[in-house]
Write a protein that holds these residues in place. Structure first.
Motif, PDB file in Angstrom:
ATOM      1  N   GLU A 247      11.512  14.639  -0.111  1.00  0.00           N
ATOM      2  CA  GLU A 247      10.128  14.807   0.344  1.00  0.00           C
ATOM      3  C   GLU A 247       9.167  14.805  -0.845  1.00  0.00           C
ATOM      4  N   PHE A 248       8.003  14.174  -0.613  1.00  0.00           N
ATOM      5  CA  PHE A 248       6.952  14.134  -1.630  1.00  0.00           C
ATOM      6  C   PHE A 248       5.620  14.491  -0.990  1.00  0.00           C
ATOM      7  N   ASP A 249       4.777  15.180  -1.753  1.00  0.00           N
ATOM      8  CA  ASP A 249       3.403  15.423  -1.316  1.00  0.00           C
ATOM      9  C   ASP A 249       2.647  14.108  -1.372  1.00  0.00           C
ATOM     10  N   ILE A 250       1.849  13.829  -0.373  1.00  0.00           N
ATOM     11  CA  ILE A 250       1.178  12.541  -0.278  1.00  0.00           C
ATOM     12  C   ILE A 250       0.242  12.274  -1.454  1.00  0.00           C
ATOM     13  N   ASP A 251      -0.292  13.320  -2.070  1.00  0.00           N
ATOM     14  CA  ASP A 251      -1.193  13.157  -3.206  1.00  0.00           C
ATOM     15  C   ASP A 251      -0.502  13.314  -4.556  1.00  0.00           C
ATOM     16  N   HIS A 252       0.820  13.507  -4.536  1.00  0.00           N
ATOM     17  CA  HIS A 252       1.578  13.654  -5.781  1.00  0.00           C
ATOM     18  C   HIS A 252       2.857  12.816  -5.707  1.00  0.00           C
ATOM     19  N   PRO A 253       2.723  11.500  -5.761  1.00  0.00           N
ATOM     20  CA  PRO A 253       3.888  10.614  -5.688  1.00  0.00           C
ATOM     21  C   PRO A 253       4.678  10.636  -6.994  1.00  0.00           C
ATOM     22  N   PRO A 254       5.842  10.023  -7.018  1.00  0.00           N
ATOM     23  CA  PRO A 254       6.601   9.900  -8.281  1.00  0.00           C
ATOM     24  C   PRO A 254       5.809   9.111  -9.320  1.00  0.00           C
ATOM     25  N   GLU A 255       6.278   9.101 -10.555  1.00  0.00           N
ATOM     26  CA  GLU A 255       5.547   8.469 -11.648  1.00  0.00           C
ATOM     27  C   GLU A 255       5.295   6.981 -11.405  1.00  0.00           C
ATOM     28  N   ASP A 256       6.224   6.298 -10.750  1.00  0.00           N
ATOM     29  CA  ASP A 256       6.042   4.859 -10.521  1.00  0.00           C
ATOM     30  C   ASP A 256       5.296   4.547  -9.227  1.00  0.00           C
ATOM     31  N   GLY A 257       4.823   5.578  -8.537  1.00  0.00           N
ATOM     32  CA  GLY A 257       4.006   5.362  -7.351  1.00  0.00           C
ATOM     33  C   GLY A 257       4.733   5.661  -6.056  1.00  0.00           C
ATOM     34  N   PRO A 258       4.009   5.619  -4.942  1.00  0.00           N
ATOM     35  CA  PRO A 258       4.607   5.876  -3.632  1.00  0.00           C
ATOM     36  C   PRO A 258       5.502   4.725  -3.190  1.00  0.00           C
ATOM     37  N   PRO A 259       6.260   4.897  -2.110  1.00  0.00           N
ATOM     38  CA  PRO A 259       7.138   3.827  -1.630  1.00  0.00           C
ATOM     39  C   PRO A 259       6.383   2.514  -1.411  1.00  0.00           C
TER      40      PRO A 259
END
Length: 277
Positions: A247-259
Protein backbone atom coordinates in the motif's frame (compact mmCIF):
# COMPACT_ATOMS: atom_id res chain seq x y z
CA UNK A 1 -1.40 -51.06 -16.23
CA UNK A 2 -1.89 -48.42 -13.59
CA UNK A 3 -4.73 -45.99 -14.19
CA UNK A 4 -3.52 -42.51 -15.16
CA UNK A 5 -4.81 -39.87 -12.81
CA UNK A 6 -6.29 -36.96 -14.69
CA UNK A 7 -5.56 -33.45 -13.51
CA UNK A 8 -8.57 -31.17 -13.42
CA UNK A 9 -7.92 -28.19 -15.67
CA UNK A 10 -9.16 -24.73 -14.67
CA UNK A 11 -11.98 -23.30 -16.72
CA UNK A 12 -10.87 -20.89 -19.40
CA UNK A 13 -12.30 -17.45 -20.00
CA UNK A 14 -13.47 -16.74 -16.46
CA UNK A 15 -11.76 -13.67 -15.09
CA UNK A 16 -10.96 -13.17 -11.45
CA UNK A 17 -12.32 -10.11 -9.66
CA UNK A 18 -8.85 -8.53 -9.75
CA UNK A 19 -8.47 -9.14 -13.51
CA UNK A 20 -11.93 -7.78 -14.22
CA UNK A 21 -11.37 -4.55 -12.34
CA UNK A 22 -7.81 -3.63 -13.23
CA UNK A 23 -6.75 -0.55 -15.17
CA UNK A 24 -5.44 -2.03 -18.40
CA UNK A 25 -2.67 -0.36 -20.37
CA UNK A 26 -4.20 1.42 -23.43
CA UNK A 27 -2.32 -0.72 -25.98
CA UNK A 28 -4.47 0.31 -28.95
CA UNK A 29 -3.61 4.00 -28.38
CA UNK A 30 0.06 3.09 -28.09
CA UNK A 31 -0.11 1.28 -31.44
CA UNK A 32 -1.76 4.30 -33.10
CA UNK A 33 0.88 6.63 -31.64
CA UNK A 34 3.69 4.39 -32.88
CA UNK A 35 2.08 4.20 -36.32
CA UNK A 36 2.08 7.97 -36.92
CA UNK A 37 5.65 8.24 -35.61
CA UNK A 38 6.80 5.53 -38.00
CA UNK A 39 5.07 7.33 -40.84
CA UNK A 40 7.07 10.45 -39.96
CA UNK A 41 10.24 8.38 -39.81
CA UNK A 42 9.57 6.92 -43.27
CA UNK A 43 9.47 10.46 -44.69
CA UNK A 44 12.58 11.38 -42.73
CA UNK A 45 14.56 8.38 -44.02
CA UNK A 46 13.54 9.28 -47.59
CA UNK A 47 15.01 12.76 -47.13
CA UNK A 48 18.27 11.29 -45.84
CA UNK A 49 18.46 8.77 -48.68
CA UNK A 50 17.82 11.52 -51.23
CA UNK A 51 20.77 13.48 -49.90
CA UNK A 52 22.92 10.33 -49.81
CA UNK A 53 22.06 9.48 -53.41
CA UNK A 54 23.25 12.90 -54.57
CA UNK A 55 26.60 12.67 -52.75
CA UNK A 56 29.65 11.43 -54.65
CA UNK A 57 31.95 11.36 -51.63
CA UNK A 58 31.36 11.57 -47.87
CA UNK A 59 32.40 15.23 -47.86
CA UNK A 60 29.45 16.02 -50.16
CA UNK A 61 27.04 14.49 -47.67
CA UNK A 62 28.68 16.24 -44.74
CA UNK A 63 27.78 19.57 -46.32
CA UNK A 64 24.13 18.45 -46.63
CA UNK A 65 23.73 17.91 -42.86
CA UNK A 66 22.66 21.55 -42.49
CA UNK A 67 19.98 21.01 -45.16
CA UNK A 68 18.66 18.00 -43.27
CA UNK A 69 18.67 20.01 -40.06
CA UNK A 70 16.47 22.61 -41.75
CA UNK A 71 14.14 19.91 -43.12
CA UNK A 72 13.81 18.32 -39.66
CA UNK A 73 11.86 21.35 -38.41
CA UNK A 74 8.63 19.85 -39.80
CA UNK A 75 9.32 16.35 -38.53
CA UNK A 76 6.35 14.68 -36.86
CA UNK A 77 3.78 17.34 -37.76
CA UNK A 78 1.06 14.73 -38.30
CA UNK A 79 1.91 12.97 -35.05
CA UNK A 80 1.88 16.24 -33.12
CA UNK A 81 -1.56 17.06 -34.54
CA UNK A 82 -2.82 13.71 -33.20
CA UNK A 83 -1.48 14.10 -29.67
CA UNK A 84 -4.56 15.72 -28.12
CA UNK A 85 -6.69 12.94 -29.58
CA UNK A 86 -4.38 10.25 -28.21
CA UNK A 87 -4.62 11.74 -24.71
CA UNK A 88 -8.40 11.95 -24.97
CA UNK A 89 -8.61 8.30 -26.02
CA UNK A 90 -6.46 7.30 -23.05
CA UNK A 91 -8.82 9.23 -20.74
CA UNK A 92 -11.89 7.58 -22.30
CA UNK A 93 -10.43 4.07 -22.10
CA UNK A 94 -9.29 4.70 -18.54
CA UNK A 95 -12.76 5.92 -17.55
CA UNK A 96 -14.40 2.73 -18.77
CA UNK A 97 -12.30 0.69 -16.36
CA UNK A 98 -12.71 3.27 -13.56
CA UNK A 99 -16.50 3.18 -13.69
CA UNK A 100 -16.40 -0.64 -13.39
CA UNK A 101 -13.91 -0.49 -10.52
CA UNK A 102 -16.09 1.94 -8.56
CA UNK A 103 -19.14 -0.27 -9.13
CA UNK A 104 -17.41 -3.40 -7.84
CA UNK A 105 -15.55 -1.61 -5.04
CA UNK A 106 -18.45 0.45 -3.67
CA UNK A 107 -21.58 -0.78 -5.48
CA UNK A 108 -22.02 2.76 -6.78
CA UNK A 109 -23.08 3.65 -10.33
CA UNK A 110 -20.62 6.34 -11.39
CA UNK A 111 -21.65 8.60 -14.27
CA UNK A 112 -19.23 8.59 -17.23
CA UNK A 113 -16.66 11.36 -17.43
CA UNK A 114 -17.30 14.45 -19.53
CA UNK A 115 -14.44 13.51 -21.87
CA UNK A 116 -16.63 10.76 -23.35
CA UNK A 117 -18.94 13.28 -25.00
CA UNK A 118 -18.83 16.13 -27.46
CA UNK A 119 -20.26 19.51 -26.37
CA UNK A 120 -24.06 19.47 -26.45
CA UNK A 121 -24.42 15.67 -26.50
CA UNK A 122 -27.49 14.24 -24.79
CA UNK A 123 -26.40 11.62 -22.27
CA UNK A 124 -28.65 8.79 -21.09
CA UNK A 125 -27.85 7.47 -17.62
CA UNK A 126 -30.22 5.03 -15.97
CA UNK A 127 -33.05 5.96 -18.33
CA UNK A 128 -32.63 9.68 -17.73
CA UNK A 129 -31.72 11.99 -20.60
CA UNK A 130 -29.88 15.22 -19.90
CA UNK A 131 -27.10 17.51 -20.97
CA UNK A 132 -25.03 17.50 -17.77
CA UNK A 133 -25.46 13.90 -16.58
CA UNK A 134 -21.73 13.21 -16.46
CA UNK A 135 -18.71 13.85 -14.24
CA UNK A 136 -16.97 17.15 -14.78
CA UNK A 137 -13.17 16.91 -14.66
CA UNK A 138 -11.83 20.48 -15.01
CA UNK A 139 -8.25 19.31 -14.41
CA UNK A 140 -8.24 17.14 -17.52
CA UNK A 141 -7.69 19.97 -20.04
CA UNK A 142 -4.60 21.30 -18.25
CA UNK A 143 -3.22 17.77 -17.90
CA UNK A 144 -3.81 17.18 -21.61
CA UNK A 145 -2.11 20.47 -22.57
CA UNK A 146 0.98 19.67 -20.48
CA UNK A 147 1.19 16.15 -21.92
CA UNK A 148 0.88 17.43 -25.50
CA UNK A 149 3.62 20.02 -24.93
CA UNK A 150 5.99 17.46 -23.42
CA UNK A 151 5.33 14.96 -26.21
CA UNK A 152 5.81 17.61 -28.87
CA UNK A 153 9.32 18.21 -27.56
CA UNK A 154 10.04 14.48 -27.42
CA UNK A 155 8.91 14.03 -31.04
CA UNK A 156 11.05 16.93 -32.23
CA UNK A 157 14.05 15.44 -30.43
CA UNK A 158 13.98 12.30 -32.62
CA UNK A 159 15.52 13.82 -35.79
CA UNK A 160 17.88 16.02 -33.77
CA UNK A 161 19.40 13.06 -31.95
CA UNK A 162 19.50 11.07 -35.18
CA UNK A 163 21.26 13.86 -37.06
CA UNK A 164 23.88 14.09 -34.30
CA UNK A 165 24.58 10.39 -34.82
CA UNK A 166 24.63 10.74 -38.63
CA UNK A 167 27.02 13.69 -38.42
CA UNK A 168 29.48 11.72 -36.28
CA UNK A 169 29.47 8.79 -38.71
CA UNK A 170 29.89 11.11 -41.68
CA UNK A 171 32.80 12.93 -40.05
CA UNK A 172 34.44 9.58 -39.37
CA UNK A 173 33.92 8.64 -43.05
CA UNK A 174 35.58 11.87 -44.17
CA UNK A 175 38.51 11.46 -41.76
CA UNK A 176 39.13 7.84 -42.73
CA UNK A 177 38.50 8.22 -46.45
CA UNK A 178 35.48 5.91 -46.78
CA UNK A 179 33.83 5.32 -50.11
CA UNK A 180 30.31 6.79 -50.32
CA UNK A 181 28.81 3.27 -50.57
CA UNK A 182 30.23 2.40 -47.16
CA UNK A 183 28.83 5.58 -45.65
CA UNK A 184 25.36 4.96 -47.11
CA UNK A 185 25.28 1.46 -45.62
CA UNK A 186 26.58 2.64 -42.24
CA UNK A 187 23.85 5.30 -42.00
CA UNK A 188 21.05 3.03 -43.23
CA UNK A 189 22.12 0.27 -40.84
CA UNK A 190 21.45 2.66 -37.97
CA UNK A 191 17.90 3.62 -38.97
CA UNK A 192 16.72 1.28 -36.21
CA UNK A 193 17.98 3.72 -33.55
CA UNK A 194 15.35 6.44 -34.16
CA UNK A 195 12.77 3.69 -34.71
CA UNK A 196 13.51 2.27 -31.26
CA UNK A 197 13.30 5.74 -29.76
CA UNK A 198 9.89 6.28 -31.39
CA UNK A 199 8.60 3.03 -29.85
CA UNK A 200 9.96 4.03 -26.45
CA UNK A 201 8.36 7.49 -26.58
CA UNK A 202 4.93 6.17 -27.57
CA UNK A 203 4.90 3.25 -25.12
CA UNK A 204 6.22 5.25 -22.20
CA UNK A 205 4.13 8.39 -22.74
CA UNK A 206 0.83 6.54 -23.13
CA UNK A 207 1.61 4.78 -19.85
CA UNK A 208 2.40 8.07 -18.13
CA UNK A 209 -0.85 9.62 -19.38
CA UNK A 210 -2.84 6.63 -18.15
CA UNK A 211 -1.10 6.77 -14.76
CA UNK A 212 -1.73 10.50 -14.29
CA UNK A 213 -5.43 10.19 -15.14
CA UNK A 214 -5.82 7.16 -12.85
CA UNK A 215 -4.27 8.91 -9.87
CA UNK A 216 -6.35 12.07 -10.29
CA UNK A 217 -9.59 10.14 -10.65
CA UNK A 218 -8.86 8.34 -7.39
CA UNK A 219 -8.20 11.70 -5.71
CA UNK A 220 -11.49 13.04 -7.03
CA UNK A 221 -13.28 10.11 -5.42
CA UNK A 222 -11.61 10.68 -2.05
CA UNK A 223 -9.27 7.70 -2.20
CA UNK A 224 -6.11 8.20 -0.15
CA UNK A 225 -4.29 4.89 -0.63
CA UNK A 226 -3.76 2.29 -3.31
CA UNK A 227 -2.14 -1.12 -3.63
CA UNK A 228 0.62 -1.58 -6.18
CA UNK A 229 -0.40 -4.14 -8.81
CA UNK A 230 1.79 -5.37 -11.64
CA UNK A 231 1.69 -7.54 -14.74
CA UNK A 232 3.52 -10.28 -12.80
CA UNK A 233 5.33 -11.65 -15.82
CA UNK A 234 8.96 -12.02 -16.91
CA UNK A 235 9.03 -8.47 -18.31
CA UNK A 236 8.20 -6.78 -15.00
CA UNK A 237 11.20 -5.28 -13.21
CA UNK A 238 12.17 -6.87 -9.90
CA UNK A 239 11.57 -3.78 -7.75
CA UNK A 240 7.99 -3.62 -9.03
CA UNK A 241 7.41 -7.33 -8.42
CA UNK A 242 8.64 -6.76 -4.87
CA UNK A 243 5.98 -4.03 -4.43
CA UNK A 244 3.09 -6.30 -5.40
CA UNK A 245 0.21 -5.70 -2.98
CA UNK A 246 2.08 -3.03 -1.02
CA UNK A 247 0.00 0.00 0.00
CA UNK A 248 1.08 3.55 -0.81
CA UNK A 249 -0.34 6.94 0.11
CA UNK A 250 -1.65 8.58 -3.05
CA UNK A 251 0.43 11.72 -2.43
CA UNK A 252 3.61 9.84 -1.47
CA UNK A 253 4.46 7.39 -4.28
CA UNK A 254 7.77 5.49 -4.53
CA UNK A 255 10.84 7.35 -5.78
CA UNK A 256 10.27 6.31 -9.41
CA UNK A 257 6.62 7.39 -9.35
CA UNK A 258 3.18 5.80 -9.07
CA UNK A 259 2.18 2.67 -11.02
CA UNK A 260 2.42 3.20 -14.78
CA UNK A 261 4.66 6.26 -14.52
CA UNK A 262 8.18 4.74 -14.56
CA UNK A 263 9.64 4.13 -18.02
CA UNK A 264 7.60 1.48 -19.88
CA UNK A 265 5.85 0.47 -16.65
CA UNK A 266 2.64 -1.57 -17.06
CA UNK A 267 1.68 -1.61 -13.38
CA UNK A 268 -1.57 -0.13 -12.08
CA UNK A 269 -3.02 1.12 -8.77
CA UNK A 270 -5.73 -0.88 -6.99
CA UNK A 271 -7.81 1.58 -4.93
CA UNK A 272 -8.17 1.02 -1.20
CA UNK A 273 -11.88 1.72 -0.72
CA UNK A 274 -11.69 3.08 2.83
CA UNK A 275 -13.25 6.38 1.76
CA UNK A 276 -14.26 7.40 5.30
CA UNK A 277 -10.62 7.38 6.38
Amino acid sequence: MAETKKTKQPKQGKKSKKEATRWLYPESVNIDYQSVLFSSLDDWFKKINEQLSQAQIPLDFLSSISTLSYLSANFGADAINELAGFFKQVAITNDGFWVKMVKIGTNTDLAPAEVNYAPGDSVIIGGTTGIDVYRSEPWLREMQTTWVQENTQLIKSIPKQHLDDVAKITQQAVDEGWRIEKLRKAIQDRFHIPENRAVLIATDQIGKANSAVSMQRMRDYGIRKYKWRGAMDSRERKEHVDREGEEFDIDHPPEDGPPGYPIRCRCWPEPVWDIAA
